[in-house]
Motif scaffolding. Structure first.
Motif, PDB file in Angstrom:
ATOM      1  N   GLY A  74       0.805  -1.114  -0.048  1.00 38.96           N
ATOM      2  CA  GLY A  74       0.092  -0.047   0.073  1.00 38.96           C
ATOM      3  C   GLY A  74       0.843   1.075   0.098  1.00 38.96           C
ATOM      4  O   GLY A  74       1.818   1.559  -0.690  1.00 38.96           O
ATOM      5  N   GLY A  75       0.381   2.283   0.728  1.00 40.19           N
ATOM      6  CA  GLY A  75       1.041   3.689   0.929  1.00 40.19           C
ATOM      7  C   GLY A  75       2.636   3.436   1.372  1.00 40.19           C
ATOM      8  O   GLY A  75       3.487   4.143   1.119  1.00 40.19           O
ATOM      9  N   LYS A  76       2.806   2.496   2.308  1.00 38.59           N
ATOM     10  CA  LYS A  76       4.052   2.069   2.772  1.00 38.59           C
ATOM     11  C   LYS A  76       5.021   1.742   1.776  1.00 38.59           C
ATOM     12  O   LYS A  76       6.033   2.351   1.606  1.00 38.59           O
ATOM     13  CB  LYS A  76       3.888   0.933   3.931  1.00 38.59           C
ATOM     14  CG  LYS A  76       3.142   1.209   4.913  1.00 38.59           C
ATOM     15  CD  LYS A  76       3.304   0.131   5.931  1.00 38.59           C
ATOM     16  CE  LYS A  76       2.351   0.188   7.220  1.00 38.59           C
ATOM     17  NZ  LYS A  76       2.640  -0.970   7.930  1.00 38.59           N
ATOM     18  N   VAL A  83      -2.266   2.827  -9.469  1.00 44.17           N
ATOM     19  CA  VAL A  83      -3.342   2.131  -8.487  1.00 44.17           C
ATOM     20  C   VAL A  83      -3.828   3.269  -7.639  1.00 44.17           C
ATOM     21  O   VAL A  83      -4.950   3.377  -7.408  1.00 44.17           O
ATOM     22  CB  VAL A  83      -2.411   1.081  -7.725  1.00 44.17           C
ATOM     23  CG1 VAL A  83      -3.685   0.573  -6.792  1.00 44.17           C
ATOM     24  CG2 VAL A  83      -2.132   0.017  -8.566  1.00 44.17           C
ATOM     25  N   MET A  84      -2.942   4.174  -7.146  1.00 43.04           N
ATOM     26  CA  MET A  84      -3.419   5.222  -6.222  1.00 43.04           C
ATOM     27  C   MET A  84      -4.252   6.211  -7.016  1.00 43.04           C
ATOM     28  O   MET A  84      -5.494   6.620  -6.307  1.00 43.04           O
ATOM     29  CB  MET A  84      -1.984   6.024  -5.767  1.00 43.04           C
ATOM     30  CG  MET A  84      -2.454   7.122  -4.508  1.00 43.04           C
ATOM     31  SD  MET A  84      -1.245   8.294  -4.346  1.00 43.04           S
ATOM     32  CE  MET A  84      -1.125   9.277  -5.834  1.00 43.04           C
ATOM     33  N   TYR A  85      -4.025   6.596  -8.253  1.00 36.87           N
ATOM     34  CA  TYR A  85      -4.690   7.438  -8.927  1.00 36.87           C
ATOM     35  C   TYR A  85      -6.240   6.756  -9.117  1.00 36.87           C
ATOM     36  O   TYR A  85      -7.209   7.537  -9.314  1.00 36.87           O
ATOM     37  CB  TYR A  85      -4.154   7.904 -10.108  1.00 36.87           C
ATOM     38  CG  TYR A  85      -3.120   8.785  -9.937  1.00 36.87           C
ATOM     39  CD1 TYR A  85      -3.512   9.900  -9.378  1.00 36.87           C
ATOM     40  CD2 TYR A  85      -1.978   8.719 -10.545  1.00 36.87           C
ATOM     41  CE1 TYR A  85      -2.378  10.897  -9.213  1.00 36.87           C
ATOM     42  CE2 TYR A  85      -0.864   9.646 -10.412  1.00 36.87           C
ATOM     43  CZ  TYR A  85      -1.000  10.846  -9.595  1.00 36.87           C
ATOM     44  OH  TYR A  85      -0.079  11.479  -9.548  1.00 36.87           O
ATOM     45  N   TYR A 104      -7.913  -4.171   0.044  1.00 39.44           N
ATOM     46  CA  TYR A 104      -6.906  -4.818   0.900  1.00 39.44           C
ATOM     47  C   TYR A 104      -6.299  -3.750   1.635  1.00 39.44           C
ATOM     48  O   TYR A 104      -5.367  -3.934   2.360  1.00 39.44           O
ATOM     49  CB  TYR A 104      -5.557  -5.486   0.001  1.00 39.44           C
ATOM     50  CG  TYR A 104      -6.284  -6.294  -1.017  1.00 39.44           C
ATOM     51  CD1 TYR A 104      -6.880  -7.447  -0.825  1.00 39.44           C
ATOM     52  CD2 TYR A 104      -6.055  -6.146  -2.282  1.00 39.44           C
ATOM     53  CE1 TYR A 104      -7.127  -8.483  -1.868  1.00 39.44           C
ATOM     54  CE2 TYR A 104      -6.268  -6.830  -3.391  1.00 39.44           C
ATOM     55  CZ  TYR A 104      -7.026  -8.003  -3.189  1.00 39.44           C
ATOM     56  OH  TYR A 104      -7.406  -9.023  -4.180  1.00 39.44           O
ATOM     57  N   LYS A 105      -7.047  -2.776   2.013  1.00 40.54           N
ATOM     58  CA  LYS A 105      -6.790  -1.822   2.957  1.00 40.54           C
ATOM     59  C   LYS A 105      -5.559  -1.171   2.977  1.00 40.54           C
ATOM     60  O   LYS A 105      -4.814  -1.139   3.696  1.00 40.54           O
ATOM     61  CB  LYS A 105      -7.117  -2.305   4.600  1.00 40.54           C
ATOM     62  CG  LYS A 105      -8.135  -3.418   4.802  1.00 40.54           C
ATOM     63  CD  LYS A 105      -9.330  -2.753   4.477  1.00 40.54           C
ATOM     64  CE  LYS A 105     -10.656  -3.682   4.736  1.00 40.54           C
ATOM     65  NZ  LYS A 105     -10.684  -4.631   3.712  1.00 40.54           N
ATOM     66  N   GLU A 106      -5.224  -0.648   1.521  1.00 41.79           N
ATOM     67  CA  GLU A 106      -3.958   0.116   1.467  1.00 41.79           C
ATOM     68  C   GLU A 106      -3.938   1.445   1.071  1.00 41.79           C
ATOM     69  O   GLU A 106      -2.986   2.126   0.849  1.00 41.79           O
ATOM     70  CB  GLU A 106      -3.435  -0.720   0.087  1.00 41.79           C
ATOM     71  CG  GLU A 106      -3.207  -2.228   0.200  1.00 41.79           C
ATOM     72  CD  GLU A 106      -2.750  -2.830  -0.957  1.00 41.79           C
ATOM     73  OE1 GLU A 106      -1.388  -3.222  -1.195  1.00 41.79           O
ATOM     74  OE2 GLU A 106      -3.575  -3.080  -2.023  1.00 41.79           O
ATOM     75  N   PHE A 107      -5.074   2.140   0.917  1.00 33.25           N
ATOM     76  CA  PHE A 107      -5.307   3.492   0.655  1.00 33.25           C
ATOM     77  C   PHE A 107      -5.178   4.309   1.939  1.00 33.25           C
ATOM     78  O   PHE A 107      -5.546   3.748   2.940  1.00 33.25           O
ATOM     79  CB  PHE A 107      -6.732   3.747  -0.196  1.00 33.25           C
ATOM     80  CG  PHE A 107      -6.842   4.804  -0.882  1.00 33.25           C
ATOM     81  CD1 PHE A 107      -5.918   5.498  -1.593  1.00 33.25           C
ATOM     82  CD2 PHE A 107      -8.042   5.637  -0.599  1.00 33.25           C
ATOM     83  CE1 PHE A 107      -5.975   6.739  -2.252  1.00 33.25           C
ATOM     84  CE2 PHE A 107      -8.135   6.895  -1.218  1.00 33.25           C
ATOM     85  CZ  PHE A 107      -6.938   7.472  -2.139  1.00 33.25           C
ATOM     86  N   MET A 165      -0.620   4.182   5.929  1.00 42.96           N
ATOM     87  CA  MET A 165      -0.700   4.031   4.628  1.00 42.96           C
ATOM     88  C   MET A 165      -0.347   5.419   4.048  1.00 42.96           C
ATOM     89  O   MET A 165      -0.524   5.512   2.693  1.00 42.96           O
ATOM     90  CB  MET A 165      -1.900   3.356   4.088  1.00 42.96           C
ATOM     91  CG  MET A 165      -2.132   2.111   4.453  1.00 42.96           C
ATOM     92  SD  MET A 165      -0.643   0.926   3.915  1.00 42.96           S
ATOM     93  CE  MET A 165      -0.939  -0.458   5.128  1.00 42.96           C
ATOM     94  N   LEU A 166       0.047   6.672   4.552  1.00 40.05           N
ATOM     95  CA  LEU A 166      -0.040   7.850   4.146  1.00 40.05           C
ATOM     96  C   LEU A 166       1.552   8.069   3.604  1.00 40.05           C
ATOM     97  O   LEU A 166       2.446   7.945   4.652  1.00 40.05           O
ATOM     98  CB  LEU A 166      -0.505   8.775   4.974  1.00 40.05           C
ATOM     99  CG  LEU A 166      -0.163  10.216   4.690  1.00 40.05           C
ATOM    100  CD1 LEU A 166      -0.899  10.639   3.292  1.00 40.05           C
ATOM    101  CD2 LEU A 166      -0.621  11.360   5.662  1.00 40.05           C
ATOM    102  N   PRO A 167       1.980   8.253   2.445  1.00 36.22           N
ATOM    103  CA  PRO A 167       3.152   8.451   2.137  1.00 36.22           C
ATOM    104  C   PRO A 167       3.686   9.673   2.637  1.00 36.22           C
ATOM    105  O   PRO A 167       2.698  10.738   2.723  1.00 36.22           O
ATOM    106  CB  PRO A 167       3.066   8.325   0.449  1.00 36.22           C
ATOM    107  CG  PRO A 167       1.912   7.622   0.118  1.00 36.22           C
ATOM    108  CD  PRO A 167       0.990   7.845   1.218  1.00 36.22           C
TER     109      PRO A 167
END
Length: 749
Positions: free
Chosen positions: A178-180, A210-212, A228-231, A276-278
């Motif tokens: 995910g964001g990580k 994927v993020m967009y 999958y709880k990645e956003f 998950m926040l970059p």
């Protein structure tokens, strides 16, 4: 040997080039590793020790080259594992088998972001395979093939494959997704090798796709697609599902299906997932993303009870929609779903949604991530969503009318109504509230006051209802009021007859109002906002009740004085009892006038200097702003100013004011129940306490911390009204510097 070397470069070992790990695990037998086998920490491809015809220098060169084959194999295994969709079966399979496969897929922790990165790795490996194929063709065409051809053709991959191997090793070891994963790739982009930087940026580009896609789903349609709880935006239901059992979740979903789920989504449904926040996306930006998605979700899913303000326009849109469809809609297409779709499209026009999607598409097609462009696009999207939400809440839902109603009833703007209500309930409030019927008892004077003062044109009064919370009904002081009770009971005996009086006062102080809010105004007038209005209302109602009791006590005294005077004139014996009572209570009227003077000025200060001035500021903001988020901020500032300028957030001042109001009520009731000389001593005690508290109040308010600050801009005017003849200043200085005995009646006089 050259052919086996070429095969080893593509991850296939044999007799001459072996995998040490495979031999150790299989006791010498060369068996390929299973797809689920963990990644090796170090390269395990070696030249077989029994190869004796290779010189040591050549062995070193060959073993260095075949490490690329090891890296290729591990990268290919990672890509195959991340892109594996075999756990997804066709819907024709049995439900039991499908469930087991889904559980297996979840146990292996699927990830959209890993799959995207794997696609990027496959691109790099395809370039590597092409290079190996080109070397094979070159070796076959040479009359005398040499190892240097391999070294020269694959030299550039020693810069790419080892760092990529370290990357997937860290991903697998730390379970990064995910964001990580985006954050890790963004950090790896900062390197001094141009080829490697370009490669990592390409992987990051795949991850951003994927993020967009998730971002577009969220801010264009209000749908959170995050299996999958990645956003970095997550649903509260996902968090709850990790903590609750299946039966509890089913009960919760059933319960929420009856309620308005859009309100639950707005207030509690979604939150920012900091994990998950970059790091390169700021908190301000992700808060804008959260707001925009929730706003679009509200606009696209209006409440079934919401109707157009202009019913004719709604009918015209519906007729036009039917004409365009050619009346081919089936019976299963329900009318209410049609209405909901029409309203949703009207609240957020398709052109605006296309504009948002176009901005995200431009970002998606860019080869590099530009932070400034991303932030500008998010700010624009937020502005579009906030503007349409403002149109919905302010214009269509008549926000200003409801704010005026809250001001009328919670801030006592309709003074005639509350004056009538307090007069009708005055005798009832002299007694302690009954726990079972307190609210019903108050409804009678409440309705009588409404009949006398509320006109039929007031369409907001039907939303107001009177309540007596449990803490107000209980026949004991609340913990908040205990400091006040302690002050007022100093010097009193345990069995003092005023104990019931204290209980009564604390009980009726719990009177509160409720205001019925319809969708979508609950987005603006939240329970927290109503609690602030409630707090101000209870304070103002106590103040108005105190002011009315002081006026009633004076009217009662004048009426009693006229009766005594008439009796004195008609009594032939000229009894001295009425005359003695007048002389005994006359000093107390000076005290009553001081109390009324303070309460009147405090009331004027709060109602005029604070409430009216802040209301005008809020109205100016409402007229000039077309942004929902700005409007929410202005309203929060409005309430904060009311609370701070009324001193409700200063514990010492609010306790003194509560104590003063309580002393005033006790004074009034003592005057009306005057029966003995003991009452005079009690009145002297109340007068002494009032003198102390009023002087303490003036001393605190005139301090530089309050009078010299901007939190209460009209405080100086209030102090000027209180101290117009320097009486408060002189008495306050005397109280602070001199310890005086209890004043006698002559001193008060």
């Amino acid at each position: 040997m050259l052919h086996e070397l070429l095969l080893a470069l593509l991850g296939y070992t044999g007799d001459l080039i072996i995998d040490v790990r495979e031999q150790q695990e299989q006791s010498g037998a060369q068996v390929p590793l299973s797809p689920d086998a963990p990644i090796s920490q170090q390269p395990t491809f070696k030249l077989a020790p029994d190869v004796s015809f290779v010189q040591p220098s050549e062995r070193d060169v060959i073993e260095r080259i075949i490490t690329l084959g090891f890296y290729y194999r591990e990268l290919d295994r990672f890509a195959a594992k991340s892109r594996n969709l075999s756990w997804i079966r066709s819907p024709n399979e049995s439900p039991l088998l499908r469930t087991s496969q889904l559980l297996k897929g979840k146990a292996s922790k699927q990830s959209l972001y890993r799959r995207a990165i794997a696609n990027g790795i496959v691109e790099v490996l395809s370039v590597y395979r092409s290079a190996v194929l080109h070397i094979e063709q070159k070796l076959l065409s040479d009359a005398l093939p040499i190892v240097a051809t391999l070294t020269q053709g694959l030299n550039k991959f020693f810069v790419l494959l080892p760092p990529l191997f370290e990357l997937i090793l860290e991903i697998e070891r730390d379970n990064i997704y995910g964001g990580k994963l985006l954050n890790l790739l963004h950090k790896r982009c900062h390197c001094g090798v141009p080829e490697l930087q370009t490669c990592i940026q390409r992987l990051l580009w795949h991850g951003h796709q994927v993020m967009y896609n998730q971002l577009a789903s969220w801010v264009v349609y209000g749908i959170l697609h995050d299996p999958y709880k990645e956003f970095y935006i997550s649903s509260q239901d996902d968090k709850d599902s990790e903590q609750e059992s299946a039966s509890n979740l089913l009960e919760k979903v059933t319960r929420l299906s009856v309620a308005d789920t859009s309100l639950n989504d707005w207030h509690l449904g979604f939150h920012i997932s900091l994990d998950m926040l970059p790091e390169y996306i700021t908190m301000h930006v992700v808060e804008s993303i959260l707001f925009a998605g929730k706003a679009v979700r509200v606009l696209r899913n209006p409440s079934p009870g919401f109707q157009f303000k202009d019913g004719s326009s709604h009918q015209q849109i519906q007729r036009a929609f039917q004409r365009t469809q050619g009346y081919t809609m089936t019976i299963s297409f329900q009318n209410n779903s049609l209405d909901k779709m029409l309203i949703g499209e009207d609240l957020l026009p398709q052109a605006e949604a296309d504009k948002i999607e176009s901005m995200l598409q431009d970002l998606k097609e860019s080869s590099e991530f530009h932070k400034r462009s991303f932030e500008n696009a998010i700010d624009t999207i937020k502005a579009v969503a906030a503007s349409h939400l403002w149109q919905l809440v302010v214009v269509r839902a008549d926000l200003n009318g409801h704010l005026k109603a809250l001001k009328d009833y919670f801030l006592l703007e309709k003074g005639d109504f509350f004056q009538s209500f307090l007069e009708e309930s005055r005798q009832l409030m002299r007694l302690p509230p009954r726990q079972s019927t307190a609210e019903a008892d108050l409804m009678v004077p409440f309705q009588l006051a409404a009949l006398k003062t509320i006109g039929e044109e007031d369409r907001y009064f039907s939303r107001v209802s009177l309540r007596m919370p449990s803490f107000g009904v209980a026949l004991k002081p609340s913990p908040i009021d205990q400091p006040k009770v302690k002050v007022n009971k100093d010097g009193d005996s345990v069995g003092h007859p005023d104990a019931s009086l204290e209980v009564s006062l604390d009980g009726w102080d719990g009177i509160s109002l409720e205001y019925s809010i319809d969708w979508p105004l609950q987005l603006f007038v939240t329970p927290e906002v109503l609690s602030k209005y409630q707090r101000i209302f209870q304070y103002l109602l106590r103040l108005k009740r105190t002011q009315m009791e002081l006026e009633k006590s004076w009217a009662f005294a004048m009426h009693q004085d006229h009766i005594d005077f008439a009796k004195l004139r008609s009594d032939s014996r000229k009894s001295s009892v009425p005359q003695h009572r007048r002389q005994r209570l006359r000093p107390m009227w000076h005290v009553r006038e001081h109390m009324a003077f303070l309460i009147r000025n405090l009331q004027f200060y709060i109602q005029v200097d604070v409430i009216e001035s802040q209301w005008n500021v809020l109205q100016s903001h409402i007229q000039n702003s077309h942004d929902f988020t700005e409007l929410v901020g202005f309203h929060q500032e409005y309430l904060a100013a009311l609370i701070s300028q009324s001193f409700l957030d200063i514990g010492s001042v609010s306790r003194i004011l509560d104590g003063i109001m309580k002393l005033c009520l006790q004074f009034c009731w003592k005057i009306e129940n005057d029966e003995s000389n003991r009452t005079t001593s009690e009145l002297e005690h109340i007068a002494e306490e009032f003198n102390k508290k009023s002087n303490s109040l003036y001393t605190i308010l005139r301090s530089s911390r309050l009078a010299g600050s901007q939190r209460a801009p009209f405080l100086r005017q209030f102090l000027l009204r209180l101290n117009f003849n320097s009486f408060f200043e002189a008495t306050a200085r005397g109280v602070l510097n001199v310890v005086n005995p209890r004043p006698s009646v002559s001193v008060l006089q």
